[in-house]
Design an enzyme around this catalytic site. Structure first.
Site, PDB file in Angstrom:
ATOM      1  CG  ASP A  43      47.436  37.582  32.889  1.00 21.33           C
ATOM      2  OD1 ASP A  43      48.148  37.498  31.874  1.00 21.33           O
ATOM      3  OD2 ASP A  43      46.200  37.638  32.844  1.00 21.33           O
ATOM      4  CB  THR A 154      40.500  43.184  31.443  1.00 17.91           C
ATOM      5  OG1 THR A 154      41.892  42.878  31.392  1.00 17.91           O
ATOM      6  CG2 THR A 154      40.109  43.987  30.216  1.00 17.91           C
ATOM      7  CE1 TYR A 156      39.121  44.036  43.576  1.00 19.39           C
ATOM      8  CE2 TYR A 156      41.190  44.950  44.351  1.00 19.39           C
ATOM      9  CZ  TYR A 156      39.895  44.542  44.596  1.00 19.39           C
ATOM     10  OH  TYR A 156      39.387  44.635  45.865  1.00 19.39           O
TER      11      TYR A 156
END
Length: 253
Positions: A43, A154, A156
């Site tokens: 990511d 979804t 931090y």
């Protein structure tokens, strides 16, 4: 018609190996020449790729060669052209951050996931929160606070016990990080169009830093955040595995 593909990869050996194999199979071109960009990594690399190619208006298809891979599709060498043709597109707008420092300098950055303000010393931060010019909280004593997009909810935000937001929702999550006063306050939902300002109280004694997708600015006294509607990131997902489905699925695990 064959799509021109630009393969980008993180520096990890597994991502670089995957890139070499895919280039050997499908060829390669520069991002500026590509019909689609394929990002190989996790990511973090996907965010890096989106930031780095945002001026191109070229869709990005990620394949997971990292860890979590929430923004990525499963990796496979064999059927990439068919997957790219069938892929579904999600369009997300980033957040714009303008941070003013103690010395008066201003720093601007875009964030796809979240903008956070975090204590940078041993004492808790004291934040004053204004939304659309109206004071909403005189003092939040905390380790920090963040504004999250639905795409970043979804990440931090979720770790800080913030809500998971449907990708199509026109709201942002304002989430407190380890709040002390008000003791039970965990945050709020604000319209996507909102202009949110954090003002730092007593920054000399209680220094605060601001982060936009992990790009940091230290010693801030004021942080202004809003959605940047002029920037649209195009992300491709395999059918049935888009952000909407992932956000729903994440709430039942």
């Amino acid at each position: 018609m064959t799509q021109k593909i630009a393969f980008l990869a993180s520096e990890t050996p597994v991502a670089q190996t995957a890139r070499a194999a895919l280039i050997g199979r499908y060829g390669n071109c520069t991002p500026e020449q590509a019909d689609v960009i394929v990002a190989l990594g996790g990511d973090g690399f996907m965010l890096q790729t989106l930031h780095g190619t945002q001026a191109l208006d070229t869709p990005v298809y990620g394949m997971n060669r990292g860890t979590v891979g929430f923004l990525m599709n499963e990796f496979s060498e064999s059927d990439l052209p068919d997957r790219l043709i069938a892929a579904e597109e999600e369009v997300i707008n980033p957040l714009s951050m303008r941070a003013t420092c103690v010395d008066g300098t201003e720093h601007e950055a875009l964030a796809i996931n979240e903008v956070s303000v975090l204590r940078a010393g041993p004492q808790a931060a004291k934040l004053r929160i204004t939304i659309d010019g109206r004071l909403r909280m005189e003092e939040l004593v905390c380790d920090g606070a963040l504004i999250s997009t639905p795409a970043g909810s979804t990440a931090y935000n979720y770790s800080a016990h913030g809500p998971i937001l449907p990708i199509g929702s026109d709201v942002l999550a304002l989430t407190a990080i380890a709040p002390f006063r008000p003791r039970r306050w965990r945050g709020a939902l604000v319209p996507k169009s909102a202009n949110v300002v954090f003002e730092i109280r007593n920054p000399a004694k209680r220094p605060v830093m601001a982060e936009a997708d992990s790009r940091s600015v230290r010693d801030v006294v004021r942080v202004e955040i809003r959605s940047e509607m002029s920037v649209a990131h195009r992300i491709l997902f395999d059918p049935g595995h888009g952000l909407e489905e992932r956000l729903i699925r994440e709430q039942f695990v």
